[in-house]
Design a protein around this motif. Structure first.
Motif, short mmCIF file in Angstrom:
data_model
loop_
_atom_site.label_atom_id
_atom_site.label_comp_id
_atom_site.label_asym_id
_atom_site.label_seq_id
_atom_site.Cartn_x
_atom_site.Cartn_y
_atom_site.Cartn_z
N ILE A 66 0.83 -1.20 0.00
CA ILE A 66 0.00 0.00 0.00
C ILE A 66 0.87 1.25 0.00
O ILE A 66 0.60 2.22 -0.71
N ALA A 67 1.96 1.18 0.78
CA ALA A 67 2.80 2.37 0.95
C ALA A 67 3.46 2.80 -0.37
O ALA A 67 3.89 3.94 -0.50
N LEU A 99 -4.54 3.36 9.65
CA LEU A 99 -4.47 1.90 9.68
C LEU A 99 -5.58 1.45 10.61
O LEU A 99 -5.62 1.83 11.77
N ASN A 100 -6.47 0.67 10.05
CA ASN A 100 -7.66 0.28 10.77
C ASN A 100 -7.51 -1.20 11.11
O ASN A 100 -7.70 -2.06 10.26
N GLY A 114 5.82 0.75 12.37
CA GLY A 114 6.43 0.48 11.07
C GLY A 114 5.59 1.04 9.93
O GLY A 114 6.10 1.59 8.96
N ALA A 115 4.27 0.91 10.06
CA ALA A 115 3.37 1.43 9.02
C ALA A 115 3.46 2.95 8.96
O ALA A 115 3.49 3.54 7.87
N HIS A 139 -7.67 -1.24 5.80
CA HIS A 139 -8.27 -2.15 6.77
C HIS A 139 -7.42 -3.40 6.89
O HIS A 139 -7.15 -4.06 5.91
N LEU A 140 -6.98 -3.71 8.09
CA LEU A 140 -6.21 -4.93 8.30
C LEU A 140 -6.95 -5.80 9.31
O LEU A 140 -7.10 -5.42 10.47
N SER A 141 -7.46 -6.93 8.87
CA SER A 141 -8.07 -7.87 9.81
C SER A 141 -7.03 -8.91 10.15
O SER A 141 -6.54 -9.62 9.28
N LEU A 142 -6.69 -8.99 11.41
CA LEU A 142 -5.68 -9.95 11.84
C LEU A 142 -6.32 -11.06 12.67
O LEU A 142 -7.32 -10.84 13.33
#
Ligand code: SF4
Ligand code: SF4
Lengths: 291, 374
Positions: free
Chosen positions: B271-272, B321-322, B312-313, B288-291
């Motif tokens: 993404i970056a 960052l969701n 880091g992000a 959106h990050l689902s972990l």
């Protein structure tokens, strides 16, 4: 050049923090429960994933050595022993069912890949060199680790079973911050029958490593009917007791993941040791980590 | 309150649908399948969805392309057309509102700027651009472009008519091709080629709106966000990235669910690479990050990992960052046995909802976007 079968990013169980784990090919033990059979041999081999195969027959038509055949019933049979690794079927397979089991890397290329997650290597994170037995490729490991350090990787860990000459450790020591060290058995005869090799050198190396002052993370696989008895684990714990740089001792209960990989490599199916029951695990845990 | 008269307007453009149009010279693809779905809520009526991109603009016949660059240019022409059409739609809406003259007192009254100046949003009482065009799902388009580049132009394994024939049948009878297409690098794995393809689309999108402003004086802010990912997935055909009809497409500027296999750091790095475009979009780029659960051996280790991921992000140039943490197994259980799982709340889009209230398709989407970790 080094042989590597997998590079795993965001690896969370091979040391602290966010890590990239590199799995080296080749191993000097033959643990009967091994769940990474791609790492057993140093040589790159043909790998066949039956789940992806769509039975198009291209590989059989192309192979100069008759490796691929189809039975009357249309079952794809692979004779791995005849493969000369010419790569024709691998390139042609439309579905990605045929692969090399690993590939060559230069230290520069590998260090570059290991550095892609540099922004996340905080809180103890970094790169772990695992396998197979990473120290069988000690000079390649040393060069790669040195390049990683130069690129700013903060914490480099080597995951080893220790069955290598001490000189292999000496080669990499300046560039490695900590070791994950497998101890599979204390009694030599048991170790021999379970892994095919003596553990005298393994235990000796561990003692010497402790004197270097590097952090040690000990891992003990718990394999039902092999080493899951209290006496055996107690003996291991007793051996570890006088060591001064052990940061953590972890029991790793046997699991059956990875068994399907044997068939993909044309290796005979390994025995299934069954699940470790919770109560046994709790008992053993109390021995290695009392209180 | 006058609903719809806030003076703040946004609309969006379907990027994957736009790809389908470009792939077929401005027409919808022929297909042999279609399925009505319920939307958001399982109690809603099921209906067929169609994209709100419009057919009719002939961007060129892809079969005539000798190089991938020509193919990419055709897609960009179609995407530019759809983008500018939507910008015009917004401007029209603004002019209609102005002509109508009404605006919502309640909504306007919630802004300090409006109260201070005594002017409502329509009449310039709000100093920020308040017309926005969303373009989500660009990563799925990146995957499609990458698949065509590899299969048709680089490796010459399949021709465009062959791929069209497979898409028409939803890959039925074309599984070997589908597996091949699936193996082409996908967005979200820190693969520079496909990541920069998607980033290039995002850049163009933002630039077109800047040009549009220069030409018309009307500001439409770009946003790398999208909310119609579910209807899109059922409103368009199968796609050349190996995606079957109905399989999820990317939301916002996130990877296509299920296709990012190198973990969340690789996703963020992918993404970056669009950080220039994200800056042009004033940072409006939802990630959106689902972990999964059990990130670390214990809570402390898990926190250290989350901490490293977030910092880091930030260092990599993301400003939003969701993160949500789910247990995929539990969600699957909830699908089987909703009665005993009514308490599970999940993040859907810009809002959260009870998992068991979502339609099956959205539930599947929520599960499929959980990132695999090692
Ligand atoms: S790599 Fe070559 S020799 Fe081996 S199975 Fe494929 S075609 Fe045959
Ligand atoms: S070429 Fe690949 S898909 Fe075709 S039969 Fe061989 S292994 Fe299966």
């Amino acid at each position: 050049m080094g042989h590597v079968f997998h590079i795993q990013r965001f690896s969370l169980h091979d040391g602290p923090g966010i890590r990239t784990t590199v799995f080296f090919m080749g191993c000097s033990l033959r643990c009967r429960w091994c769940h990474n059979p791609e790492g057993l041999r140093w040589e790159i081999a043909l790998q066949y994933d039956s789940k992806k195969c769509v039975s198009c027959g291209l590989c059989a038509a192309l192979c100069p050595n008759g490796v691929h055949r189809f039975s009357e019933g249309g079952v794809h049979l692979v004779d791995f022993t005849r493969c000369s690794l010419c790569g024709q079927c691998i390139r042609a397979c439309p579905s990605g069912a045929l692969l090399y089991s690993g590939r060559d890397y230069s230290p520069e290329e590998l260090a570059a890949l290991c550095s892609r997650d540099l922004p996340y290597y905080r809180n103890g994170g970094g790169v772990t060199f695992s396998g197979g037995e990473a120290l069988l490729q000690a000079s390649f490991l040393r060069e790669t680790a040195q390049l990683c350090k130069q690129r700013g990787v903060p914490a480099i860990i080597v995951d080893t079973a220790g069955n290598v000459p001490w000189s292999a450790f000496e080669q990499v020591l300046p560039w490695v911050d900590a070791f994950l060290y497998d101890v599979k058995a204390y009694h030599e005869d048991l170790h021999r029958s379970a892994t095919g090799a003596s553990n005298l050198e393994i235990l000796e190396n561990l003692k010497r490593l402790d004197q270097t002052g590097k952090d040690l993370y000990i891992r003990i696989p718990v394999i039902p009917t092999v080493n899951d008895r209290t006496e055996e684990i107690r003996a291991i714990a007793g051996f570890l007791q006088p060591l001064t740089h052990v940061r953590q001792i972890r029991l790793i209960p046997y699991h059956t993941l990875g068994r399907s990989k044997y068939a993909a490599l044309g290796l005979p199916e390994p025995p299934n040791f069954g699940a470790v029951d919770e109560s046994t695990l709790a008992l053993l845990e109390a021995i290695v980590n009392p209180g | 309150m006058l609903d719809g008269f806030s003076g703040i307007e946004f609309t969006h453009i379907d990027a994957v649908a736009t790809f389908e149009l470009a792939f077929n010279n401005g027409q919808w693809a022929e297909r042999t399948y279609s399925k009505p779905i319920q939307y958001w809520n399982k109690n809603g009526a099921a209906c067929y969805y169609t994209s709100d991109a419009i057919p009719g603009y002939a961007s060129g016949d892809p079969e005539s392309c000798a190089t991938f660059q020509e193919f990419l240019d055709m897609f960009l022409a179609q995407y530019r057309f759809q983008t500018l059409r939507k910008a015009e739609e917004l401007r029209q809406r603004y002019e209609d509102l102005l002509r109508d003259g009404r605006s919502s007192v309640l909504l306007n009254g919630t802004y300090e700027f409006v109260l201070d100046s005594g002017l409502d949003i329509l009449r310039g009482g709000f100093p920020y651009p308040n017309y926005m065009l969303f373009s989500g799902s660009l990563p799925t388009v990146g995957d499609c472009l990458m698949a065509v580049k590899t299969a048709v132009f680089d490796e010459k394994r399949f021709t465009i008519p062959q791929i069209k024939a497979a898409l028409k049948q939803n890959f039925q009878g074309f599984e070997a091709m589908r597996q091949y297409l699936l193996a082409v690098p996908k967005f979200g794995n820190d693969n520079d080629q496909v990541d920069f393809l998607a980033a290039c689309l995002a850049n163009h999108f933002c630039d077109w709106l800047t040009e549009y402003q220069a030409q018309t004086g009307f500001t439409v802010s770009p946003a790398l966000v999208g909310w119609r990912f579910l209807e899109e997935a059922y409103g368009i055909s199968a796609t050349p990235d190996g995606r079957r009809y109905g399989d999820p497409i990317a939301e916002h500027y996130c990877p296509t669910p299920g296709r990012a296999v190198n973990g969340p750091t690789a996703i963020v790095q992918s993404i970056a690479k669009a950080r220039d475009a994200i800056a042009k979009a004033n940072g409006v780029c939802a990630v959106h990050l689902s972990l999964p659960r059990n990130l670390g051996d214990d809570d402390e280790a898990g926190l250290a990992i989350l901490d490293a991921l977030v910092l880091g992000a930030l260092d990599s140039g993301l400003n939003e960052l969701n993160i949500a943490i789910y247990d995929p197994q539990l969600l699957r259980q909830a699908q089987q046995d909703p009665e005993h799982h009514e308490d599970i709340i999940v993040r859907v889009w810009g809002y959260s909802a009870r998992f068991v209230d979502l339609c099956k398709e959205m539930q599947d989407h929520v599960i499929s976007r959980i990132v695999r970790t090692g």
